[in-house]
Motif scaffolding. Structure first.
Motif, mmCIF file in Angstrom:
data_model
loop_
_atom_site.group_PDB
_atom_site.id
_atom_site.type_symbol
_atom_site.label_atom_id
_atom_site.label_comp_id
_atom_site.label_asym_id
_atom_site.label_seq_id
_atom_site.Cartn_x
_atom_site.Cartn_y
_atom_site.Cartn_z
ATOM 1 N N SER A 115 30.666 -15.368 20.637
ATOM 2 C CA SER A 115 31.331 -14.227 19.997
ATOM 3 C C SER A 115 30.539 -13.715 18.806
ATOM 4 C CB SER A 115 32.739 -14.632 19.546
ATOM 5 O OG SER A 115 33.569 -14.920 20.659
ATOM 6 N N GLN A 116 29.964 -14.627 18.028
ATOM 7 C CA GLN A 116 29.159 -14.214 16.882
ATOM 8 C C GLN A 116 27.940 -13.407 17.316
ATOM 9 O OE1 GLN A 116 28.299 -17.838 14.749
ATOM 10 N NE2 GLN A 116 30.182 -17.737 13.541
ATOM 11 N N HIS A 117 27.270 -13.864 18.374
ATOM 12 C CA HIS A 117 26.086 -13.138 18.822
ATOM 13 C C HIS A 117 26.474 -11.789 19.426
ATOM 14 C CE1 HIS A 117 21.843 -12.888 19.497
ATOM 15 N NE2 HIS A 117 22.001 -12.652 20.782
ATOM 16 N N GLU A 118 27.613 -11.743 20.089
ATOM 17 C CA GLU A 118 28.090 -10.465 20.616
ATOM 18 C C GLU A 118 28.315 -9.472 19.479
ATOM 19 O OE1 GLU A 118 31.811 -8.810 23.283
ATOM 20 O OE2 GLU A 118 30.577 -10.485 23.967
ATOM 21 N N MET A 119 28.915 -9.932 18.403
ATOM 22 C CA MET A 119 29.135 -9.047 17.254
ATOM 23 C C MET A 119 27.809 -8.589 16.647
ATOM 24 S SD MET A 119 32.530 -10.442 15.243
ATOM 25 C CE MET A 119 31.980 -12.141 15.075
ATOM 26 N N GLU A 120 26.826 -9.492 16.613
ATOM 27 C CA GLU A 120 25.518 -9.104 16.089
ATOM 28 C C GLU A 120 24.903 -7.997 16.947
ATOM 29 O OE1 GLU A 120 21.091 -10.863 14.930
ATOM 30 O OE2 GLU A 120 22.558 -12.196 15.848
ATOM 31 N N PHE A 125 23.024 -2.564 17.695
ATOM 32 C CA PHE A 125 22.901 -1.401 18.582
ATOM 33 C C PHE A 125 23.924 -0.313 18.258
ATOM 34 C CE2 PHE A 125 20.703 -4.620 21.126
ATOM 35 C CZ PHE A 125 19.628 -3.910 21.614
ATOM 36 N N GLN A 126 24.783 -0.567 17.250
ATOM 37 C CA GLN A 126 25.808 0.402 16.826
ATOM 38 C C GLN A 126 26.644 0.856 18.023
ATOM 39 O OE1 GLN A 126 23.150 3.233 14.743
ATOM 40 N NE2 GLN A 126 23.975 2.437 12.826
ATOM 41 N N LEU A 127 27.241 -0.127 18.676
ATOM 42 C CA LEU A 127 27.975 0.123 19.921
ATOM 43 C C LEU A 127 29.431 0.482 19.650
ATOM 44 C CD1 LEU A 127 26.722 -2.889 22.077
ATOM 45 C CD2 LEU A 127 25.841 -0.550 22.063
ATOM 46 N N GLN A 128 29.947 1.370 20.475
ATOM 47 C CA GLN A 128 31.377 1.617 20.522
ATOM 48 C C GLN A 128 32.049 0.483 21.301
ATOM 49 O OE1 GLN A 128 32.888 4.212 18.918
ATOM 50 N NE2 GLN A 128 30.837 4.646 18.120
ATOM 51 N N PRO A 129 33.334 0.231 21.063
ATOM 52 C CA PRO A 129 34.028 -0.822 21.812
ATOM 53 C C PRO A 129 33.900 -0.619 23.321
ATOM 54 C CG PRO A 129 35.382 -0.078 19.983
ATOM 55 C CD PRO A 129 34.201 0.852 20.044
ATOM 56 N N VAL A 160 32.062 -12.811 34.454
ATOM 57 C CA VAL A 160 32.392 -12.112 33.199
ATOM 58 C C VAL A 160 31.844 -10.685 33.248
ATOM 59 C CG1 VAL A 160 32.099 -12.102 30.705
ATOM 60 C CG2 VAL A 160 32.416 -14.274 31.915
ATOM 61 N N ARG A 161 32.748 -9.718 33.136
ATOM 62 C CA ARG A 161 32.364 -8.303 33.190
ATOM 63 C C ARG A 161 32.823 -7.517 31.968
ATOM 64 N NH1 ARG A 161 29.869 -10.443 36.395
ATOM 65 N NH2 ARG A 161 29.419 -9.930 38.573
ATOM 66 N N ASP A 162 33.468 -8.190 31.022
ATOM 67 C CA ASP A 162 34.012 -7.490 29.857
ATOM 68 C C ASP A 162 33.446 -8.004 28.542
ATOM 69 O OD1 ASP A 162 35.184 -9.971 29.973
ATOM 70 O OD2 ASP A 162 37.229 -9.267 29.585
ATOM 71 N N ARG A 163 32.320 -8.703 28.618
ATOM 72 C CA ARG A 163 31.686 -9.252 27.431
ATOM 73 C C ARG A 163 30.179 -9.027 27.510
ATOM 74 N NH1 ARG A 163 34.387 -13.348 24.730
ATOM 75 N NH2 ARG A 163 32.754 -12.968 23.178
ATOM 76 N N LEU A 164 29.538 -9.064 26.334
ATOM 77 C CA LEU A 164 28.080 -9.008 26.289
ATOM 78 C C LEU A 164 27.478 -10.403 26.431
ATOM 79 C CD1 LEU A 164 27.559 -6.603 23.226
ATOM 80 C CD2 LEU A 164 28.142 -6.039 25.600
ATOM 81 N N ILE A 165 28.139 -11.379 25.807
ATOM 82 C CA ILE A 165 27.649 -12.749 25.739
ATOM 83 C C ILE A 165 28.754 -13.680 26.210
ATOM 84 C CG2 ILE A 165 26.659 -14.532 24.239
ATOM 85 C CD1 ILE A 165 24.929 -12.054 24.374
ATOM 86 N N THR A 166 28.386 -14.721 26.941
ATOM 87 C CA THR A 166 29.389 -15.702 27.362
ATOM 88 C C THR A 166 28.772 -17.095 27.344
ATOM 89 O OG1 THR A 166 31.107 -16.164 29.017
ATOM 90 C CG2 THR A 166 28.924 -15.583 29.848
#
Length: 241
Positions: A115-120, A125-129, A160-166
């Motif tokens: 989760s921390q790396h996903e937030m990074e 990349f200044q991503l929208q949700p 997993v299709r709804d996350r960047l990192i798992t």
């Protein structure tokens, strides 16, 4: 998707061809967007590539380094993908510390690190949700079992299709990994594959029909460009035409 498959005579030729492509992608990204974002692979195959990159004269300050997956060990552990890349490349050149974005493995719970790396990534990349970053280049390999990154056969990470990192799983050992949709948003995905032991998996990965739950590299179908570089022992039985 633009798919390119090349079979090179040997591993040295594979490394030189990989080097040419990586340098070209770095320079093109910097020319087009002012920076290049690249995710590195672990394992033994790309290490000579990283050693070669350390000899290049590139705009390091415009290059941002990430990893596609990481074993859940400290960065100074012999199995660390980050540690290998630092030793072979990043510590050998004047690379800005702030341009290196490793996956943290310091938390007791791997899911917290994911989760921390996903937030990074979302912040960088200044991503929208719900949006995915578009890496300029993601380097990957495959295992003899057909896995790539830390996307192993018959594991939850494949779904997993709804996350960047798992969190990936290798024989009960946790890993942190890019998800399938994150990889597939890349501008270019480059697979480097060497050795005859990869032939059975490659036959299934390239087959018209096969089970991606058994051979996860089949799931990698990027929106941009997909490049497979194989040495002769790995690719000699494939019909790549």
């Amino acid at each position: 998707m633009n798919k390119i498959v090349e079979v090179l005579p040997d591993k040295d030729a594979l490394i030189q061809r990989s080097l040419a492509i990586v340098v070209d992608k770095i320079q093109a990204a910097i020319a087009a967007r002012g920076r290049c974002t690249i995710a590195l692979a672990g394992g033994s195959t790309p290490k000579p590539l990283y050693e070669q990159l350390a000899t290049q004269n590139l705009a390091w300050e415009k290059l941002h380094i990430f990893w596609g997956d990481e074993r859940y060990v400290p960065s100074d552990h012999p199995d660390s993908n980050e540690g290998m890349a630092r030793h072979a490349w990043l510590d050998q050149v004047a690379f800005p510390l702030t341009n290196v974005h490793p996956m943290t493995t310091a938390n007791a719970e791997p899911a917290v690190s994911a989760s921390q790396h996903e937030m990074e990534l979302q912040q960088f990349f200044q991503l929208q949700p719900g949006a995915y970053p578009r890496f300029d280049l993601i380097l990957l390999g495959i295992g003899d079992d057909g896995h790539t990154a830390s996307l192993f056969p018959h594991t939850d990470a494949l779904q997993v299709r709804d996350r960047l990192i798992t969190v990936g799983n290798k024989d009960g050992q946790p890993r942190i990994t890019f998800t399938v949709p994150l990889i597939n948003h890349a501008r270019t995905v480059l697979f480097m594959v060497a050795g005859a032991s990869k032939r059975p998996a490659l036959a299934q990965i390239f087959a018209p029909v096969a089970d991606a739950a058994i051979y996860p590299a089949r799931l990698i179908q990027p929106e941009g460009e997909l490049v497979w570089l194989l040495d002769q022992p790995a690719g000699q039985e494939l019909n790549v035409n």
